[in-house]
Design a protein around this motif. Structure first.
Motif, PDB file in Angstrom:
ATOM      1  N   SER A  54       0.846  -1.205   0.000  1.00  0.00           N
ATOM      2  CA  SER A  54       0.000   0.000   0.000  1.00  0.00           C
ATOM      3  C   SER A  54       0.873   1.243   0.000  1.00  0.00           C
ATOM      4  O   SER A  54       1.909   1.287   0.655  1.00  0.00           O
ATOM      5  N   THR A  55       0.433   2.243  -0.739  1.00  0.00           N
ATOM      6  CA  THR A  55       1.181   3.494  -0.827  1.00  0.00           C
ATOM      7  C   THR A  55       0.293   4.676  -0.463  1.00  0.00           C
ATOM      8  O   THR A  55      -0.932   4.628  -0.636  1.00  0.00           O
ATOM      9  N   TYR A  56       0.930   5.717   0.041  1.00  0.00           N
ATOM     10  CA  TYR A  56       0.212   6.895   0.507  1.00  0.00           C
ATOM     11  C   TYR A  56       1.020   8.125   0.104  1.00  0.00           C
ATOM     12  O   TYR A  56       2.257   8.088   0.122  1.00  0.00           O
ATOM     13  N   TYR A  57       0.298   9.208  -0.218  1.00  0.00           N
ATOM     14  CA  TYR A  57       0.975  10.414  -0.687  1.00  0.00           C
ATOM     15  C   TYR A  57       0.374  11.659  -0.075  1.00  0.00           C
ATOM     16  O   TYR A  57      -0.831  11.720   0.203  1.00  0.00           O
ATOM     17  N   ALA A  58       1.216  12.660   0.093  1.00  0.00           N
ATOM     18  CA  ALA A  58       0.722  13.980   0.439  1.00  0.00           C
ATOM     19  C   ALA A  58       0.009  14.552  -0.781  1.00  0.00           C
ATOM     20  O   ALA A  58       0.387  14.258  -1.924  1.00  0.00           O
ATOM     21  N   ASP A  59      -0.996  15.358  -0.548  1.00  0.00           N
ATOM     22  CA  ASP A  59      -1.760  15.927  -1.661  1.00  0.00           C
ATOM     23  C   ASP A  59      -0.870  16.730  -2.603  1.00  0.00           C
ATOM     24  O   ASP A  59      -1.098  16.762  -3.813  1.00  0.00           O
ATOM     25  N   SER A  60       0.153  17.360  -2.053  1.00  0.00           N
ATOM     26  CA  SER A  60       1.012  18.232  -2.848  1.00  0.00           C
ATOM     27  C   SER A  60       1.860  17.482  -3.868  1.00  0.00           C
ATOM     28  O   SER A  60       2.366  18.086  -4.821  1.00  0.00           O
ATOM     29  N   VAL A  61       2.013  16.173  -3.694  1.00  0.00           N
ATOM     30  CA  VAL A  61       2.855  15.401  -4.612  1.00  0.00           C
ATOM     31  C   VAL A  61       2.082  14.315  -5.346  1.00  0.00           C
ATOM     32  O   VAL A  61       2.643  13.652  -6.232  1.00  0.00           O
ATOM     33  N   LYS A  62       0.829  14.132  -4.998  1.00  0.00           N
ATOM     34  CA  LYS A  62       0.025  13.076  -5.607  1.00  0.00           C
ATOM     35  C   LYS A  62      -0.048  13.270  -7.114  1.00  0.00           C
ATOM     36  O   LYS A  62      -0.302  14.371  -7.602  1.00  0.00           O
ATOM     37  N   GLY A  63       0.205  12.197  -7.844  1.00  0.00           N
ATOM     38  CA  GLY A  63       0.181  12.258  -9.291  1.00  0.00           C
ATOM     39  C   GLY A  63       1.523  12.616  -9.905  1.00  0.00           C
ATOM     40  O   GLY A  63       1.712  12.468 -11.116  1.00  0.00           O
ATOM     41  N   ARG A  64       2.455  13.088  -9.090  1.00  0.00           N
ATOM     42  CA  ARG A  64       3.787  13.455  -9.586  1.00  0.00           C
ATOM     43  C   ARG A  64       4.876  12.550  -9.018  1.00  0.00           C
ATOM     44  O   ARG A  64       5.866  12.274  -9.699  1.00  0.00           O
ATOM     45  N   PHE A  65       4.709  12.133  -7.778  1.00  0.00           N
ATOM     46  CA  PHE A  65       5.697  11.288  -7.116  1.00  0.00           C
ATOM     47  C   PHE A  65       5.167   9.865  -6.997  1.00  0.00           C
ATOM     48  O   PHE A  65       3.964   9.652  -6.820  1.00  0.00           O
ATOM     49  N   THR A  66       6.095   8.909  -7.048  1.00  0.00           N
ATOM     50  CA  THR A  66       5.735   7.505  -6.883  1.00  0.00           C
ATOM     51  C   THR A  66       6.731   6.832  -5.948  1.00  0.00           C
ATOM     52  O   THR A  66       7.945   6.891  -6.199  1.00  0.00           O
ATOM     53  N   ILE A  67       6.212   6.208  -4.904  1.00  0.00           N
ATOM     54  CA  ILE A  67       7.059   5.438  -4.000  1.00  0.00           C
ATOM     55  C   ILE A  67       6.951   3.976  -4.393  1.00  0.00           C
ATOM     56  O   ILE A  67       5.858   3.477  -4.690  1.00  0.00           O
ATOM     57  N   SER A  68       8.081   3.292  -4.429  1.00  0.00           N
ATOM     58  CA  SER A  68       8.076   1.896  -4.852  1.00  0.00           C
ATOM     59  C   SER A  68       9.187   1.146  -4.127  1.00  0.00           C
ATOM     60  O   SER A  68      10.072   1.744  -3.525  1.00  0.00           O
ATOM     61  N   ARG A  69       9.137  -0.150  -4.189  1.00  0.00           N
ATOM     62  CA  ARG A  69      10.148  -0.967  -3.529  1.00  0.00           C
ATOM     63  C   ARG A  69      10.885  -1.816  -4.552  1.00  0.00           C
ATOM     64  O   ARG A  69      10.342  -2.192  -5.594  1.00  0.00           O
ATOM     65  N   ASP A  70      12.136  -2.102  -4.230  1.00  0.00           N
ATOM     66  CA  ASP A  70      12.953  -3.016  -5.030  1.00  0.00           C
ATOM     67  C   ASP A  70      13.348  -4.136  -4.098  1.00  0.00           C
ATOM     68  O   ASP A  70      14.256  -3.984  -3.275  1.00  0.00           O
ATOM     69  N   ASN A  71      12.668  -5.264  -4.218  1.00  0.00           N
ATOM     70  CA  ASN A  71      12.905  -6.370  -3.301  1.00  0.00           C
ATOM     71  C   ASN A  71      14.333  -6.900  -3.398  1.00  0.00           C
ATOM     72  O   ASN A  71      14.935  -7.280  -2.402  1.00  0.00           O
ATOM     73  N   ALA A  72      14.865  -6.926  -4.591  1.00  0.00           N
ATOM     74  CA  ALA A  72      16.204  -7.476  -4.791  1.00  0.00           C
ATOM     75  C   ALA A  72      17.268  -6.620  -4.110  1.00  0.00           C
ATOM     76  O   ALA A  72      18.229  -7.130  -3.532  1.00  0.00           O
ATOM     77  N   LYS A  73      17.071  -5.307  -4.191  1.00  0.00           N
ATOM     78  CA  LYS A  73      18.054  -4.388  -3.617  1.00  0.00           C
ATOM     79  C   LYS A  73      17.712  -3.986  -2.190  1.00  0.00           C
ATOM     80  O   LYS A  73      18.520  -3.347  -1.519  1.00  0.00           O
ATOM     81  N   ASN A  74      16.513  -4.358  -1.749  1.00  0.00           N
ATOM     82  CA  ASN A  74      16.026  -3.954  -0.425  1.00  0.00           C
ATOM     83  C   ASN A  74      16.047  -2.436  -0.282  1.00  0.00           C
ATOM     84  O   ASN A  74      16.557  -1.886   0.705  1.00  0.00           O
ATOM     85  N   THR A  75      15.509  -1.781  -1.277  1.00  0.00           N
ATOM     86  CA  THR A  75      15.434  -0.322  -1.251  1.00  0.00           C
ATOM     87  C   THR A  75      13.991   0.127  -1.459  1.00  0.00           C
ATOM     88  O   THR A  75      13.172  -0.602  -2.017  1.00  0.00           O
ATOM     89  N   VAL A  76      13.731   1.322  -0.989  1.00  0.00           N
ATOM     90  CA  VAL A  76      12.465   1.984  -1.261  1.00  0.00           C
ATOM     91  C   VAL A  76      12.803   3.267  -2.003  1.00  0.00           C
ATOM     92  O   VAL A  76      13.562   4.090  -1.484  1.00  0.00           O
ATOM     93  N   ASP A  77      12.260   3.415  -3.177  1.00  0.00           N
ATOM     94  CA  ASP A  77      12.621   4.525  -4.052  1.00  0.00           C
ATOM     95  C   ASP A  77      11.489   5.544  -4.135  1.00  0.00           C
ATOM     96  O   ASP A  77      10.313   5.218  -3.951  1.00  0.00           O
ATOM     97  N   LEU A  78      11.866   6.766  -4.420  1.00  0.00           N
ATOM     98  CA  LEU A  78      10.886   7.824  -4.633  1.00  0.00           C
ATOM     99  C   LEU A  78      11.174   8.455  -5.985  1.00  0.00           C
ATOM    100  O   LEU A  78      12.185   9.156  -6.148  1.00  0.00           O
TER     101      LEU A  78
END
Length: 123
Positions: A54-78
């Protein structure tokens, strides 16, 4: 336990930047990105529940920013697109070992923090 944020830099308005948060030392349930502009308080940007996706965003960035995960690298990207000068800030990744439920936007709920990475958007 360490969170390492990277990927900041200087970009023109309308451009894109991708930030990455690498976690080491333990697993986390919730990840968040916060930012602090000069002279302003730190604010919530985005969050992700690692297990459920599940992902959540501030209204000011919704539609422009995307948070995602990379399981292989164990990172969370923005991924930040369509950047505006008002997006200029130091960006911080944060994580918590336990599920935060509806408290994902409250920085006090995050137990671990990475160092900030500066994003400067020029007009």
């Amino acid at each position: 336990v360490q969170l390492q944020a990277s990927g900041g830099g200087l970009v023109q308005a309308g451009g894109s930047v991708r930030l990455s948060c690498a976690a080491s030392g333990r697993t986390f349930s919730h990840y968040g990105w916060f930012r602090q502009a000069p002279g302003k308080e730190r604010e919530f940007v985005a969050a992700m529940y690692w297990s459920g996706g599940s992902t959540y965003y501030a209204d000011s960035v919704k539609g422009r920013f995307t948070i995602s995960r990379d399981n292989a690298k164990n990172t969370v990207d923005l991924q930040m697109n369509s950047l505006k000068p008002e997006d200029t800030a130091s960006y911080y990744c944060a994580a918590n070992p336990y599920y935060l439920g509806k408290n994902y936007a409250q920085e006090v709920k995050y137990a671990y923090w990475g160092q900030g990475t500066l994003v400067t958007v020029s007009s």
